[in-house]
Scaffold this active site. Structure first.
Site, PDB file in Angstrom:
ATOM      1  N   ILE A   8     -43.284   5.136 -84.521  1.00 24.51           N
ATOM      2  CA  ILE A   8     -42.037   5.516 -85.000  1.00 24.51           C
ATOM      3  C   ILE A   8     -41.099   4.577 -84.774  1.00 24.51           C
ATOM      4  O   ILE A   8     -40.821   4.010 -83.702  1.00 24.51           O
ATOM      5  CB  ILE A   8     -41.706   6.825 -83.953  1.00 24.51           C
ATOM      6  CG1 ILE A   8     -42.733   7.833 -83.996  1.00 24.51           C
ATOM      7  CG2 ILE A   8     -40.383   7.309 -84.518  1.00 24.51           C
ATOM      8  CD1 ILE A   8     -42.626   9.051 -83.013  1.00 24.51           C
ATOM      9  N   GLY A  21     -38.006  -2.912 -80.987  1.00 18.34           N
ATOM     10  CA  GLY A  21     -37.534  -1.429 -80.442  1.00 18.34           C
ATOM     11  C   GLY A  21     -37.933   0.041 -81.089  1.00 18.34           C
ATOM     12  O   GLY A  21     -37.885  -0.245 -82.139  1.00 18.34           O
ATOM     13  N   SER A  22     -38.625   0.620 -80.354  1.00 20.06           N
ATOM     14  CA  SER A  22     -39.023   2.076 -80.916  1.00 20.06           C
ATOM     15  C   SER A  22     -39.681   2.808 -80.106  1.00 20.06           C
ATOM     16  O   SER A  22     -39.575   2.723 -78.940  1.00 20.06           O
ATOM     17  CB  SER A  22     -39.632   1.614 -82.332  1.00 20.06           C
ATOM     18  OG  SER A  22     -39.646   2.914 -82.983  1.00 20.06           O
ATOM     19  N   ARG A  23     -40.607   3.825 -80.522  1.00 18.42           N
ATOM     20  CA  ARG A  23     -41.314   4.682 -79.719  1.00 18.42           C
ATOM     21  C   ARG A  23     -42.596   4.650 -80.236  1.00 18.42           C
ATOM     22  O   ARG A  23     -43.072   4.601 -81.565  1.00 18.42           O
ATOM     23  CB  ARG A  23     -40.821   6.004 -79.836  1.00 18.42           C
ATOM     24  CG  ARG A  23     -40.994   6.958 -78.790  1.00 18.42           C
ATOM     25  CD  ARG A  23     -40.187   8.373 -78.850  1.00 18.42           C
ATOM     26  NE  ARG A  23     -41.081   9.232 -79.508  1.00 18.42           N
ATOM     27  CZ  ARG A  23     -40.241  10.602 -79.728  1.00 18.42           C
ATOM     28  NH1 ARG A  23     -39.139  10.652 -79.764  1.00 18.42           N
ATOM     29  NH2 ARG A  23     -41.147  11.307 -80.457  1.00 18.42           N
TER      30      ARG A  23
END
Length: 219
Positions: A157, A187-189
């Site tokens: 994501i 950066g993320s998920r």
């Protein structure tokens, strides 16, 4: 010596050229030594931050068919049973890992098996911890058919800062647990969806190391 991931080659080169041009311009515009020094120091800091983001440390990957390993470095922010709507269309245990810009951003296959489903979705760029980012943000969905666990789904994501997802998975590929599955820039998920009733081996707030940390195992 720092080993750099191939996804960073172009960005690092472009960043180097831009910072070099900025420092040439500063030197041309001013004779003040302290301003020139500040420009050089700031450039070194910026380049160092970008360099560490694309680091690719050597790791002894854990491979065990009875275990599901963390697909990314980061922090466990969600463990809950949810209705997965895209592929399973039923209840699954969702475990989410938030990756800050300081984490290694290589993603890895949590299990071995055949890729049954792989799709990239365009979307928004809400902050990665937003509850709706899993369904509204730019994302990829990959399902691996594993002989022990059955189908395991994971989702990259994009977040507010991360606006570039790289997915190596392709439908029909036979993949090995711990091998690189993709990269999310800045950066993320990453969400992983496990069979209902799975007992996680991690808890909210735990730090994960991609390819090493066990997030669930068969008892």
């Amino acid at each position: 010596m720092i080993k750099i991931h191939r996804e960073g080659y172009t960005i690092l080169f472009v960043t180097l050229v831009i910072l070099f041009a900025v420092n040439v311009l500063v030197h041309w515009l001013t004779d003040e030594i302290w301003i020139r020094n500040v420009s050089i120091i700031a450039s070194l800091i910026v380049y160092g931050l970008v360099l560490q983001f694309f680091r690719n440390p050597d790791r002894k990957i854990l491979r065990d068919e009875n275990k599901i390993i963390a697909p990314a470095d980061g922090k466990i922010v969600i463990i809950e049973e949810v209705e997965e709507q895209e592929f399973f269309k039923d209840k699954r245990l969702q475990i989410s890992i938030f990756m800050s810009p300081l984490n290694v951003h290589i993603n890895r296959y949590p299990v071995s098996g055949k890729i049954e489903y792989a799709k990239h979705h365009q979307g928004k760029y809400l902050v990665a911890w937003h509850p709706k980012s899993s369904t509204l943000n730019e994302r990829t969905t990959v399902v691996i058919q594993n002989p022990v666990w059955g189908p395991i789904l994971y989702r990259q994501i994009a977040g507010y800062v991360a606006r570039r997802i790289v997915m190596y998975a392709r439908e029909g590929l036979i993949v090995r647990q711990g091998d690189e599955s993709g990269f999310i820039k800045f950066g993320s998920r990453l969400d992983i969806f496990l069979p209902p009733g799975t007992v996680p081996s991690v808890k909210i707030g735990d730090r994960t190391v991609g390819g090493i940390t066990v997030i669930a195992e068969k008892r």
